[in-house]
Design an enzyme around this catalytic site. Structure first.
Site, PDB file in Angstrom:
ATOM      1  N   HIS A 263     -43.511-121.542 -40.090  1.00 40.37           N
ATOM      2  CA  HIS A 263     -42.720-120.453 -40.659  1.00 40.37           C
ATOM      3  C   HIS A 263     -43.511-119.744 -41.765  1.00 40.37           C
ATOM      4  O   HIS A 263     -43.730-118.534 -41.712  1.00 40.37           O
ATOM      5  CB  HIS A 263     -41.407-121.018 -41.210  1.00 40.37           C
ATOM      6  CG  HIS A 263     -40.505-119.991 -41.807  1.00 40.37           C
ATOM      7  ND1 HIS A 263     -39.429-119.467 -41.129  1.00 40.37           N
ATOM      8  CD2 HIS A 263     -40.517-119.367 -43.013  1.00 40.37           C
ATOM      9  CE1 HIS A 263     -38.826-118.562 -41.902  1.00 40.37           C
ATOM     10  NE2 HIS A 263     -39.468-118.488 -43.053  1.00 40.37           N
ATOM     11  N   GLU A 264     -43.955-120.525 -42.748  1.00 39.56           N
ATOM     12  CA  GLU A 264     -44.704-119.916 -43.856  1.00 39.56           C
ATOM     13  C   GLU A 264     -46.037-119.363 -43.353  1.00 39.56           C
ATOM     14  O   GLU A 264     -46.522-118.357 -43.868  1.00 39.56           O
ATOM     15  CB  GLU A 264     -44.913-120.929 -44.994  1.00 39.56           C
ATOM     16  CG  GLU A 264     -43.615-121.482 -45.604  1.00 39.56           C
ATOM     17  CD  GLU A 264     -42.601-120.422 -46.024  1.00 39.56           C
ATOM     18  OE1 GLU A 264     -43.022-119.311 -46.399  1.00 39.56           O
ATOM     19  OE2 GLU A 264     -41.384-120.706 -45.979  1.00 39.56           O
ATOM     20  N   HIS A 267     -45.458-115.902 -42.181  1.00 38.19           N
ATOM     21  CA  HIS A 267     -45.424-114.984 -43.334  1.00 38.19           C
ATOM     22  C   HIS A 267     -46.860-114.720 -43.813  1.00 38.19           C
ATOM     23  O   HIS A 267     -47.226-113.596 -44.141  1.00 38.19           O
ATOM     24  CB  HIS A 267     -44.652-115.616 -44.496  1.00 38.19           C
ATOM     25  CG  HIS A 267     -43.152-115.561 -44.372  1.00 38.19           C
ATOM     26  ND1 HIS A 267     -42.471-114.386 -44.171  1.00 38.19           N
ATOM     27  CD2 HIS A 267     -42.199-116.523 -44.449  1.00 38.19           C
ATOM     28  CE1 HIS A 267     -41.158-114.638 -44.136  1.00 38.19           C
ATOM     29  NE2 HIS A 267     -40.970-115.928 -44.287  1.00 38.19           N
ATOM     30  N   GLU A 293     -39.562-111.625 -42.311  1.00 34.64           N
ATOM     31  CA  GLU A 293     -38.947-112.813 -41.719  1.00 34.64           C
ATOM     32  C   GLU A 293     -39.173-112.857 -40.202  1.00 34.64           C
ATOM     33  O   GLU A 293     -39.241-113.929 -39.611  1.00 34.64           O
ATOM     34  CB  GLU A 293     -37.447-112.846 -42.061  1.00 34.64           C
ATOM     35  CG  GLU A 293     -36.743-114.153 -41.755  1.00 34.64           C
ATOM     36  CD  GLU A 293     -37.171-115.328 -42.641  1.00 34.64           C
ATOM     37  OE1 GLU A 293     -38.008-115.155 -43.540  1.00 34.64           O
ATOM     38  OE2 GLU A 293     -36.661-116.433 -42.408  1.00 34.64           O
TER      39      GLU A 293
HETATM   40 ZN    ZN Z   1     -39.087-116.902 -44.392  1.00 36.29          ZN
END
Ligand code: ZN
Length: 499
Positions: A263-264, A267, A293
């Site tokens: 997830h990170e 980003h 996101e």
């Molecule tokens: Zn996030």
């Protein structure tokens, strides 16, 4: 370029340097700062925020902007037009709020957050309620300063995070999505739920870390321009030219560490994908929280929870987790990663129920900001909606209305960007699948670079050149819709649940 444009760019570049210095101090605070350093750190951050605000609201910025906006020489330069538009938005936003309100907000945010942490730890809603009341009144004042004629307070706040989005558009997106997700949750209850043994497996932290680092490297996160550390709540922040990611490790949930890291990492790839030549300008900044996101969700879910990914990933997991993987198969772990279980806590929610948590907050915060709902009735309505949307009873406020930090920090209009991220991610993933001749084929061979470069070309390198709605149309040929997300979820979960 013109003299006004050059002056603007160099002046705001320094504001950007101050902001990235703050980002570094915040990163340090969340990772390595010894306990005793906290008070001085808060002073350092307050000073930097003050300097940055002074620079961003300097009246000369307004003059330079006006000069740029009327200068015919700039009207044919697409980069200059995009930057001036971005700077204008930032300047108007920064100058609309009186400094007395800004200071009061900063003070109440910090105190309300402390009150919230204590209230949550003790499960004491009444301790937090007066702070929420105070915060709400300040947010209403803030919205009144920001809102355009005819715009609602909630819409004015939401526009800070997702330019161009409003409650009416969200309701139109969310209403059919909610019905479909509730129906999907009920349908899955008739299928065969995956076994969750792999998720409960105790694994050494060093092994988990080696595993997630291997996956992050395969995604193409560049170590020369970034690093991965640990923090209680994973996050990603850009510090000048490099990107800092954090992840977390539980003794017995390697899938959580993997999901948080991917997830990170998503980003981080977005932040690493801006054009270096535009550093310090809107063309090297994220267009919205929803789009940001979408990049994390795409890697976490569309890649990391796919059967094709696990075909590539299983040998990598076996290599780093060793004997712990014995007795499990790639197929089993793929199914475990897609377990759906309605739960109380948003940040622990699965892909199929996550957005229902967001919708509860969306509904309640609109009513709070618009003054239709008082905080006295908030826990009751929170619990009512959890039962209605997720089918579960909330046992206490700690696991209910007190679970998220957002409202105590003054983040109203923010929650929907999480669901927008899920919807954009599905629509982008479907477009990538079509453009690249099938994503599964690439993922099972570990050819993540092809996907990463496509995302960079289509999304990252544009920065704030387009609005989120324009970007979605450009990349996918259609406006944002929940249909690709639902199609993706229903198809995958039918396989996982044997329906
Ligand atoms: Zn996030």
């Amino acid at each position: 370029m013109t003299a006004a444009y050059d002056a603007l760019r160099s002046h705001l570049h320094k504001a950007h340097l101050l902001a990235s210095t703050s980002a570094l101090l915040v990163w340090d605070q969340e990772t390595y700062l010894p306990k005793g350093g906290g008070d001085v750190r808060a002073d350092q951050l307050a000073l930097l925020a003050e300097l940055q605000h002074e620079r961003a609201t300097d009246p000369r910025v307004g003059d330079w902007l006006a000069a740029c906006e009327t200068d015919a020489r700039l009207q044919h330069d697409a980069d200059a037009i995009a930057n001036v538009r971005g700077w204008r938005r930032d300047f108007d936003r920064a100058t609309k709020l009186p400094s007395k309100l800004v200071q009061e907000l900063a003070e109440v945010e910090s105190k309300a957050q402390q009150a919230w942490a204590e209230a949550r730890a003790r499960d004491d809603w009444r301790k937090f309620r007066p702070w929420l009341d105070r915060m709400l009144s300040l947010q209403q004042q803030k919205a009144d300063c920001l809102k355009a004629p005819g715009q609602s307070r909630w819409d004015a706040l939401a526009d800070l995070y997702e330019p161009g989005m409003n409650a009416a558009m969200l309701r139109e997106l969310f209403a059919p999505l909610r019905q479909a997700l509730v129906a999907l949750r009920q349908k899955l209850a008739t299928g065969t739920a995956p076994d969750d043994a792999f998720q409960r497996l105790p694994i050494e932290q060093t092994q988990q870390e080696a595993f997630v680092r291997a996956v992050l490297a395969a995604m193409g996160f560049e170590e020369r321009f970034g690093r991965l550390d640990r923090s209680a709540h994973p996050f990603c922040t850009k510090v000048g030219a490099d990107v800092r990611l954090t992840t977390r490790f539980h003794p017995d949930n390697v899938l959580d560490a993997l999901g948080s890291t991917m997830h990170e990492g998503g980003h981080g790839l977005y932040e690493q994908g801006f054009e270096p030549a535009h550093f310090g300008t809107p063309l090297a900044e994220a267009v919205s929280l929803g789009i940001h996101e979408s990049q994390s969700r795409l890697w976490e879910n569309h890649v990391g929870r796919s059967a094709a990914f696990w075909q590539w990933c299983w040998p990598v997991a076996q290599k780093h987790l060793g004997s712990k993987t014995q007795g499990f198969t790639q197929e089993q772990v793929f199914r475990t990663a897609n377990l759906v279980q309605p739960s109380l806590i948003r940040v622990e929610a699965d892909e199929a129920t996550y957005d229902l948590h967001v919708m509860v907050r969306f509904e309640l915060e609109q009513a709070l900001i618009d003054g239709q709902l008082g905080t006295g009735d908030l826990p009751h309505h929170w619990n009512r909606l959890y039962y209605e949307y997720l089918g579960i009873a909330v046992p206490d406020d700690k696991q209910g209305v007190l679970q998220d930090v957002h409202w105590s920090c003054g983040l109203f209009g923010y929650f929907p960007t999480y669901t927008l991220g899920n919807l954009y991610a599905a629509q982008f993933a479907a477009a990538a699948d079509k453009a690249l001749g099938g994503l599964p084929g690439l993922l099972e061979r570990g050819q993540f670079a092809t996907l990463r470069e496509w995302l960079r070309r289509q999304i990252h390198r544009h920065g704030r050149r387009h609005t989120p709605a324009e970007l979605c149309q450009l990349v996918t040929g259609a406006p944002l819709s929940s249909a690709p997300f639902l199609a993706y979820l229903e198809q995958k979960l039918a396989v996982v649940y044997g329906l």
